[in-house]
Design a protein around this motif. Structure first.
Motif, mmCIF file in Angstrom:
data_model
loop_
_atom_site.group_PDB
_atom_site.id
_atom_site.type_symbol
_atom_site.label_atom_id
_atom_site.label_comp_id
_atom_site.label_asym_id
_atom_site.label_seq_id
_atom_site.Cartn_x
_atom_site.Cartn_y
_atom_site.Cartn_z
ATOM 1 N N GLN A 210 0.849 -1.183 0.000
ATOM 2 C CA GLN A 210 0.000 0.000 0.000
ATOM 3 C C GLN A 210 0.889 1.238 0.000
ATOM 4 O OE1 GLN A 210 -3.664 -0.061 -0.158
ATOM 5 N NE2 GLN A 210 -2.910 -2.008 -0.961
ATOM 6 N N LYS A 211 0.614 2.225 0.852
ATOM 7 C CA LYS A 211 1.395 3.470 0.832
ATOM 8 C C LYS A 211 2.514 3.396 1.852
ATOM 9 C CE LYS A 211 0.881 8.498 1.098
ATOM 10 N NZ LYS A 211 1.954 8.774 2.029
ATOM 11 N N LYS A 212 3.701 3.718 1.408
ATOM 12 C CA LYS A 212 4.838 3.724 2.311
ATOM 13 C C LYS A 212 4.720 4.871 3.309
ATOM 14 C CE LYS A 212 8.774 5.375 0.958
ATOM 15 N NZ LYS A 212 10.074 5.607 0.301
ATOM 16 N N THR A 213 4.997 4.587 4.564
ATOM 17 C CA THR A 213 4.984 5.617 5.602
ATOM 18 C C THR A 213 6.396 6.116 5.834
ATOM 19 O OG1 THR A 213 3.114 4.559 6.693
ATOM 20 C CG2 THR A 213 4.388 6.124 7.995
ATOM 21 N N LEU A 214 6.578 7.407 5.742
ATOM 22 C CA LEU A 214 7.903 7.976 5.963
ATOM 23 C C LEU A 214 8.343 7.793 7.405
ATOM 24 C CD1 LEU A 214 7.630 11.359 4.051
ATOM 25 C CD2 LEU A 214 8.934 9.353 3.359
ATOM 26 N N ILE A 215 9.636 7.472 7.609
ATOM 27 C CA ILE A 215 10.192 7.392 8.960
ATOM 28 C C ILE A 215 10.496 8.812 9.417
ATOM 29 C CG2 ILE A 215 12.146 6.614 10.343
ATOM 30 C CD1 ILE A 215 12.371 4.207 8.594
ATOM 31 N N TYR A 216 9.706 9.307 10.361
ATOM 32 C CA TYR A 216 9.915 10.676 10.836
ATOM 33 C C TYR A 216 9.126 10.825 12.130
ATOM 34 C CZ TYR A 216 10.324 15.767 10.787
ATOM 35 O OH TYR A 216 10.607 17.062 11.106
ATOM 36 N N ASP A 217 9.836 10.803 13.260
ATOM 37 C CA ASP A 217 9.186 10.955 14.553
ATOM 38 C C ASP A 217 9.374 12.400 14.991
ATOM 39 O OD1 ASP A 217 9.513 9.283 17.790
ATOM 40 O OD2 ASP A 217 8.290 10.958 17.126
ATOM 41 N N ARG A 218 8.281 13.170 15.038
ATOM 42 C CA ARG A 218 8.393 14.595 15.337
ATOM 43 C C ARG A 218 8.984 14.868 16.710
ATOM 44 N NH1 ARG A 218 2.818 17.500 13.985
ATOM 45 N NH2 ARG A 218 3.824 19.030 15.325
ATOM 46 N N ASP B 211 22.158 25.248 -1.359
ATOM 47 C CA ASP B 211 21.677 24.126 -2.174
ATOM 48 C C ASP B 211 20.141 24.132 -2.148
ATOM 49 O OD1 ASP B 211 22.052 20.469 -2.043
ATOM 50 O OD2 ASP B 211 21.055 21.798 -3.469
ATOM 51 N N PRO B 212 19.496 24.849 -3.069
ATOM 52 C CA PRO B 212 18.035 24.914 -3.033
ATOM 53 C C PRO B 212 17.364 23.576 -3.272
ATOM 54 C CG PRO B 212 18.888 25.925 -5.045
ATOM 55 C CD PRO B 212 20.066 25.653 -4.180
ATOM 56 N N ASP B 213 17.981 22.715 -4.088
ATOM 57 C CA ASP B 213 17.367 21.417 -4.382
ATOM 58 C C ASP B 213 17.352 20.527 -3.140
ATOM 59 O OD1 ASP B 213 17.013 21.941 -7.241
ATOM 60 O OD2 ASP B 213 19.200 21.911 -7.287
ATOM 61 N N GLY B 214 18.478 20.501 -2.433
ATOM 62 C CA GLY B 214 18.520 19.722 -1.201
ATOM 63 C C GLY B 214 17.546 20.258 -0.168
ATOM 64 N N ALA B 215 17.499 21.585 -0.037
ATOM 65 C CA ALA B 215 16.608 22.192 0.954
ATOM 66 C C ALA B 215 15.140 21.928 0.621
ATOM 67 C CB ALA B 215 16.862 23.697 1.028
ATOM 68 N N LEU B 216 14.786 21.981 -0.666
ATOM 69 C CA LEU B 216 13.400 21.714 -1.062
ATOM 70 C C LEU B 216 13.029 20.261 -0.813
ATOM 71 C CD1 LEU B 216 13.288 23.854 -4.303
ATOM 72 C CD2 LEU B 216 11.774 24.137 -2.320
ATOM 73 N N TYR B 217 13.968 19.348 -1.023
ATOM 74 C CA TYR B 217 13.688 17.934 -0.738
ATOM 75 C C TYR B 217 13.364 17.742 0.746
ATOM 76 C CZ TYR B 217 14.470 13.075 0.437
ATOM 77 O OH TYR B 217 14.323 11.811 0.942
ATOM 78 N N TRP B 218 14.217 18.289 1.623
ATOM 79 C CA TRP B 218 13.982 18.107 3.065
ATOM 80 C C TRP B 218 12.729 18.842 3.517
ATOM 81 C CZ3 TRP B 218 16.141 14.047 4.603
ATOM 82 C CH2 TRP B 218 17.423 13.691 4.191
ATOM 83 N N LEU B 219 12.420 19.975 2.882
ATOM 84 C CA LEU B 219 11.182 20.684 3.190
ATOM 85 C C LEU B 219 9.981 19.780 2.937
ATOM 86 C CD1 LEU B 219 9.440 23.265 3.718
ATOM 87 C CD2 LEU B 219 9.639 23.705 1.253
ATOM 88 N N MET B 220 9.928 19.181 1.756
ATOM 89 C CA MET B 220 8.788 18.344 1.422
ATOM 90 C C MET B 220 8.785 17.051 2.238
ATOM 91 S SD MET B 220 7.405 20.470 -0.357
ATOM 92 C CE MET B 220 5.907 19.485 -0.511
ATOM 93 N N ARG B 221 9.957 16.543 2.610
ATOM 94 C CA ARG B 221 10.027 15.373 3.494
ATOM 95 C C ARG B 221 9.335 15.676 4.814
ATOM 96 N NH1 ARG B 221 14.121 11.239 3.982
ATOM 97 N NH2 ARG B 221 13.768 10.801 6.164
ATOM 98 N N MET B 222 9.628 16.861 5.361
ATOM 99 C CA MET B 222 9.034 17.226 6.644
ATOM 100 C C MET B 222 7.534 17.447 6.521
ATOM 101 S SD MET B 222 11.896 19.655 8.504
ATOM 102 C CE MET B 222 12.237 20.718 7.099
ATOM 103 N N LEU B 223 7.116 18.179 5.500
ATOM 104 C CA LEU B 223 5.694 18.469 5.341
ATOM 105 C C LEU B 223 4.899 17.191 5.082
ATOM 106 C CD1 LEU B 223 5.823 21.724 3.183
ATOM 107 C CD2 LEU B 223 5.297 21.534 5.623
ATOM 108 N N GLU B 224 5.435 16.301 4.256
ATOM 109 C CA GLU B 224 4.745 15.052 3.946
ATOM 110 C C GLU B 224 4.602 14.168 5.177
ATOM 111 O OE1 GLU B 224 2.801 12.516 1.137
ATOM 112 O OE2 GLU B 224 3.341 14.630 1.171
ATOM 113 N N ALA B 225 5.573 14.285 6.097
ATOM 114 C CA ALA B 225 5.533 13.476 7.321
ATOM 115 C C ALA B 225 4.709 14.119 8.430
ATOM 116 C CB ALA B 225 6.956 13.227 7.824
ATOM 117 N N GLY B 226 4.159 15.324 8.162
ATOM 118 C CA GLY B 226 3.269 15.938 9.138
ATOM 119 C C GLY B 226 3.913 16.947 10.058
ATOM 120 N N GLU B 227 5.093 17.450 9.702
ATOM 121 C CA GLU B 227 5.751 18.445 10.537
ATOM 122 C C GLU B 227 4.923 19.741 10.566
ATOM 123 O OE1 GLU B 227 7.278 19.801 13.083
ATOM 124 O OE2 GLU B 227 9.021 18.587 12.574
ATOM 125 N N ASP B 228 4.989 20.439 11.692
ATOM 126 C CA ASP B 228 4.328 21.730 11.841
ATOM 127 C C ASP B 228 5.000 22.744 10.907
ATOM 128 O OD1 ASP B 228 3.913 24.042 14.669
ATOM 129 O OD2 ASP B 228 3.199 24.115 12.607
#
Length: 438
Positions: free
Chosen positions: A244-252, A272-289
């Motif tokens: 099914q859908k993979k759950t990101l490993i990210y414990d707030r 590095d805007p590309d690296g920063a944008l990747y981590w931004l979306m990683r956090m948002l997708e995992a439910g970060e505030d």
């Protein structure tokens, strides 16, 4: 006491247990991975061979083998195994386990390994309750945690234990575990006669992210799907259906939270805007505030961009306000815009470094007296004492600049702020050089 009925029930539970539970290694030779701990001459291998035990805290990601490794070490040393989860247990359970361990040692001289799963869930009082018994050797404590013990385990308990770090399982190790489970006719899926397609195998390894339990759980579901369809090969479609859908490993609240935000900030700092944008979306997708992210961007704008581009702080604050105003999901757009701007902006920590240099002098010299020339003189007595005597108003001078003493005698002439050559700081540097020449 064990009897025919309990033995039969245990066999039944073993047969119906999840695949990951059935495939737990029964010996250290069956254990896959963690060569840094189990290789020749390594700590845990030496403990097992010498049949000696020390209190240990097993720190590693989910599915890396913490519980299994702890149990195998206890069995190798011939110790009694007592375990409970910190989520469910309290001080009363600890005391009961300690009393039983003391009685067991007095009766037959057998040591007890007290295994506490998720030990980071114990509060300080619960950890304190373990401390004297670990210190006296009443029990050998084995704790397992996915969180950094430095943050979650009290220092006195850590000082009496050794922290062993388990790594996420690598691709080759995951392949071995999957193939072993598929072929084992006794505990695994061998009686089904299934094969694992190459694409499906790579998918299972990729989605598991080093977690053997997750990989085996998905394999078991996928095998059930194929078996019901009377197929012979677990293909990618079956694996994807099972996962099914993979759950990101990210414990707030845990270490991964700090790892990801650290990677985000360093990507911004390193332009590095590309690296920063990747981590931004990683956090948002995992439910970060999102406001937590925005606040960190405001800090970075002041600390790492600073006077090289003063507009960066304005942008970061505008992003924070926009996110607060519109919320998610639309708030991702100003966040992404702000990330791109901050990453591309010229960088300077000159103001931040100047702040720290000034702070160091404050701490080193204490409350030095304010020079009389820059003191306020609201009363006649203060004027008689020389407060403000000789002060020159900057706007009365050419260029609105005047040289007079502004710091205590001991620190006069010290320089804290040295702007660089990036962006707007080049203009600031030129102006300060002109001022300092006067």
């Amino acid at each position: 006491m064990p009897n025919l009925f309990t033995a039969a029930a245990d066999r039944k539970r073993a047969q119906t247990a999840p695949l990951a539970e059935r495939m737990r290694p029964r010996t250290l030779d069956e254990f896959v991975g963690q060569e840094q701990l189990l290789g020749p001459g390594r700590l845990l291998r030496q403990m097992a061979e010498a049949k000696t035990l020390h209190s240990l805290v097993f720190w590693g990601p989910p599915g890396s083998g913490k519980t299994t490794l702890a149990r195998l070490l206890a069995e190798a040393a011939g110790a009694h195994w007592a375990s409970f989860s910190a989520v469910l247990a309290g001080v009363k359970d600890i005391r009961q386990a300690i009393d039983e361990a003391r009685s067991r040692f007095e009766l037959d001289g057998k040591k007890t390994v007290l295994f506490v799963d998720e030990i980071h869930r114990f509060n300080k009082a619960q950890q304190d309750a373990l401390l004297p018994h670990v210190e006296r050797g009443t029990v050998v404590l084995f704790g397992a945690t996915t969180e950094n013990p430095s943050f979650e385990v009290i220092a006195p308990l850590l000082s009496r234990s050794r922290v062993v770090v388990l790594n996420p399982l690598g691709e080759d190790e995951m392949h071995t575990i999957l193939e072993r489970a598929l072929a084992d006719p006794e505990r695994g899926l061998g009686t089904l006669g299934l094969e694992l397609g190459t694409d499906a195998r790579e998918f299972l390894v990729s989605t598991a992210q080093g977690d053997a339990r997750r990989a085996l759980g998905t394999l078991e579901v996928a095998a059930g799907i194929v078996a019901r369809q009377r197929g012979k090969t677990i293909d990618l479609a079956a694996a994807e259906e099972a996962a099914q859908k993979k759950t990101l490993i990210y414990d707030r609240a845990g270490e991964e939270h700090y790892n990801v935000i650290s990677a985000f900030i360093k990507s911004l700092r390193d332009s590095d805007p590309d690296g920063a944008l990747y981590w931004l979306m990683r956090m948002l997708e995992a439910g970060e505030d999102p406001l937590f992210i925005a606040r960190r961007m405001v800090i970075l704008a002041a600390e790492d961009i600073g006077t090289a581009d003063p507009q960066a702080l304005v942008v970061a604050n505008a992003v924070k306000d926009a996110v607060h105003f519109v919320g998610l999901p639309e708030g991702r757009i100003p966040l992404a815009m702000g990330v791109a701007y901050l990453a591309a902006a010229p960088k300077s920590n000159a103001a931040y470094a100047a702040m720290n240099a000034a702070l160091a002098d404050v701490k080193a010299h204490g409350a030095l007296p304010v020079p009389l020339v820059v003191r306020n003189a609201p009363t006649p007595l203060m004027k008689q004492l020389g407060y403000g005597k000789g002060y020159e108003y900057a706007h009365d001078h050419e260029g609105n600049v005047v040289r007079q003493q502004h710091r205590p005698d001991a620190l006069e002439g010290r320089r804290y702020y040295e702007p660089g050559e990036n962006g707007f700081e080049k203009i600031i540097r030129e102006r300060l050089e002109e001022i300092r020449k006067k």
